[in-house]
Design a protein around this motif. Structure first.
Motif, PDB file in Angstrom:
ATOM      1  N   LYS A  12     -15.861   5.227 -21.776  1.00  0.00           N
ATOM      2  CA  LYS A  12     -17.049   5.635 -21.031  1.00  0.00           C
ATOM      3  C   LYS A  12     -17.150   4.706 -19.842  1.00  0.00           C
ATOM      4  O   LYS A  12     -17.503   3.546 -19.968  1.00  0.00           O
ATOM      5  CB  LYS A  12     -18.289   5.557 -21.918  1.00  0.00           C
ATOM      6  CG  LYS A  12     -18.285   6.610 -23.003  1.00  0.00           C
ATOM      7  CD  LYS A  12     -19.575   6.585 -23.794  1.00  0.00           C
ATOM      8  CE  LYS A  12     -19.594   7.689 -24.816  1.00  0.00           C
ATOM      9  NZ  LYS A  12     -20.849   7.722 -25.567  1.00  0.00           N
ATOM     10  N   ALA A  16     -21.024   7.714 -12.695  1.00  0.00           N
ATOM     11  CA  ALA A  16     -22.107   8.663 -12.908  1.00  0.00           C
ATOM     12  C   ALA A  16     -22.415   9.513 -11.681  1.00  0.00           C
ATOM     13  O   ALA A  16     -22.229   9.086 -10.550  1.00  0.00           O
ATOM     14  CB  ALA A  16     -23.364   7.910 -13.329  1.00  0.00           C
ATOM     15  N   ASP A  23     -28.368  14.053 -15.576  1.00  0.00           N
ATOM     16  CA  ASP A  23     -27.349  13.198 -14.964  1.00  0.00           C
ATOM     17  C   ASP A  23     -26.063  13.211 -15.777  1.00  0.00           C
ATOM     18  O   ASP A  23     -26.081  13.243 -17.005  1.00  0.00           O
ATOM     19  CB  ASP A  23     -27.860  11.756 -14.854  1.00  0.00           C
ATOM     20  CG  ASP A  23     -28.991  11.626 -13.846  1.00  0.00           C
ATOM     21  OD1 ASP A  23     -29.128  12.506 -12.978  1.00  0.00           O
ATOM     22  OD2 ASP A  23     -29.732  10.634 -13.943  1.00  0.00           O
ATOM     23  N   LYS A  24     -24.944  13.187 -15.093  1.00  0.00           N
ATOM     24  CA  LYS A  24     -23.643  13.049 -15.750  1.00  0.00           C
ATOM     25  C   LYS A  24     -23.344  11.558 -15.764  1.00  0.00           C
ATOM     26  O   LYS A  24     -23.247  10.934 -14.714  1.00  0.00           O
ATOM     27  CB  LYS A  24     -22.569  13.825 -14.987  1.00  0.00           C
ATOM     28  CG  LYS A  24     -21.218  13.750 -15.646  1.00  0.00           C
ATOM     29  CD  LYS A  24     -20.226  14.664 -14.953  1.00  0.00           C
ATOM     30  CE  LYS A  24     -18.838  14.468 -15.485  1.00  0.00           C
ATOM     31  NZ  LYS A  24     -18.541  15.199 -16.676  1.00  0.00           N
ATOM     32  N   ASN A  26     -20.731   9.741 -17.266  1.00  0.00           N
ATOM     33  CA  ASN A  26     -19.373   9.216 -17.303  1.00  0.00           C
ATOM     34  C   ASN A  26     -18.402  10.239 -16.716  1.00  0.00           C
ATOM     35  O   ASN A  26     -18.640  11.438 -16.763  1.00  0.00           O
ATOM     36  CB  ASN A  26     -18.945   8.898 -18.738  1.00  0.00           C
ATOM     37  CG  ASN A  26     -19.763   7.784 -19.337  1.00  0.00           C
ATOM     38  OD1 ASN A  26     -19.621   6.635 -18.960  1.00  0.00           O
ATOM     39  ND2 ASN A  26     -20.654   8.127 -20.254  1.00  0.00           N
ATOM     40  N   TRP A  27     -17.309   9.731 -16.209  1.00  0.00           N
ATOM     41  CA  TRP A  27     -16.175  10.532 -15.749  1.00  0.00           C
ATOM     42  C   TRP A  27     -16.522  11.523 -14.634  1.00  0.00           C
ATOM     43  O   TRP A  27     -15.915  12.583 -14.513  1.00  0.00           O
ATOM     44  CB  TRP A  27     -15.517  11.280 -16.917  1.00  0.00           C
ATOM     45  CG  TRP A  27     -15.201  10.396 -18.069  1.00  0.00           C
ATOM     46  CD1 TRP A  27     -14.346   9.332 -18.071  1.00  0.00           C
ATOM     47  CD2 TRP A  27     -15.750  10.474 -19.377  1.00  0.00           C
ATOM     48  NE1 TRP A  27     -14.320   8.755 -19.308  1.00  0.00           N
ATOM     49  CE2 TRP A  27     -15.178   9.432 -20.137  1.00  0.00           C
ATOM     50  CE3 TRP A  27     -16.674  11.310 -19.984  1.00  0.00           C
ATOM     51  CZ2 TRP A  27     -15.498   9.219 -21.468  1.00  0.00           C
ATOM     52  CZ3 TRP A  27     -16.981  11.093 -21.322  1.00  0.00           C
ATOM     53  CH2 TRP A  27     -16.399  10.055 -22.040  1.00  0.00           C
ATOM     54  N   ALA A  28     -17.512  11.214 -13.831  1.00  0.00           N
ATOM     55  CA  ALA A  28     -17.895  12.107 -12.745  1.00  0.00           C
ATOM     56  C   ALA A  28     -16.965  11.887 -11.556  1.00  0.00           C
ATOM     57  O   ALA A  28     -16.842  10.791 -11.035  1.00  0.00           O
ATOM     58  CB  ALA A  28     -19.347  11.844 -12.327  1.00  0.00           C
TER      59      ALA A  28
END
Length: 114
Positions: A12, A16, A23-24, A26-28
């Motif tokens: 993780k 963001a 909200d996203k 992780n991994w955005a």
């Protein structure tokens, strides 16, 4: 978008996307450079690996393995045919075979019930 965080798909990473309805966290990653393409994706379930227990006549069995009068089953809702995986197209053949068996049983039951 947090651009100062290095993308790491193994943890993780906190990269963001903020300001979205959700909200996203992780991994955005951004998609900024065209050409862009979109594909419709759908899924299907061939059958479940669980299901109703039946006897050799297609009767649905209760928890004491007794046939439930007038209740027959065939197709994907029948359990016990496959455990972990299945050979391709076997579900269609099982539906056809057990459908015929259950249909005969149901027809016989209906004639007797008259």
């Amino acid at each position: 978008m947090k651009r100062d965080v290095k993308f790491d798909p193994n943890i993780k990473d906190g990269k963001a996307a903020v300001g979205l309805a959700i909200d996203k966290a992780n991994w955005a990653n951004t998609i900024e450079k065209p050409p862009f393409e979109a594909y419709s994706v759908g899924c299907g379930i061939t059958f479940t690996f669980g299901g109703l227990k039946i006897d050799t006549s297609g009767h649905v069995l209760d928890i004491e393995d007794e046939p439930i009068p007038g209740l027959f089953a065939a197709g994907e809702l029948v359990g016990g045919l496959f455990y972990f995986n299945y050979p391709g197209s076997a579900g269609l053949m099982a539906g056809a075979v057990f459908g015929r068996i259950a249909g005969r049983g149901a027809g016989g039951f209906a004639l007797q019930a008259r």
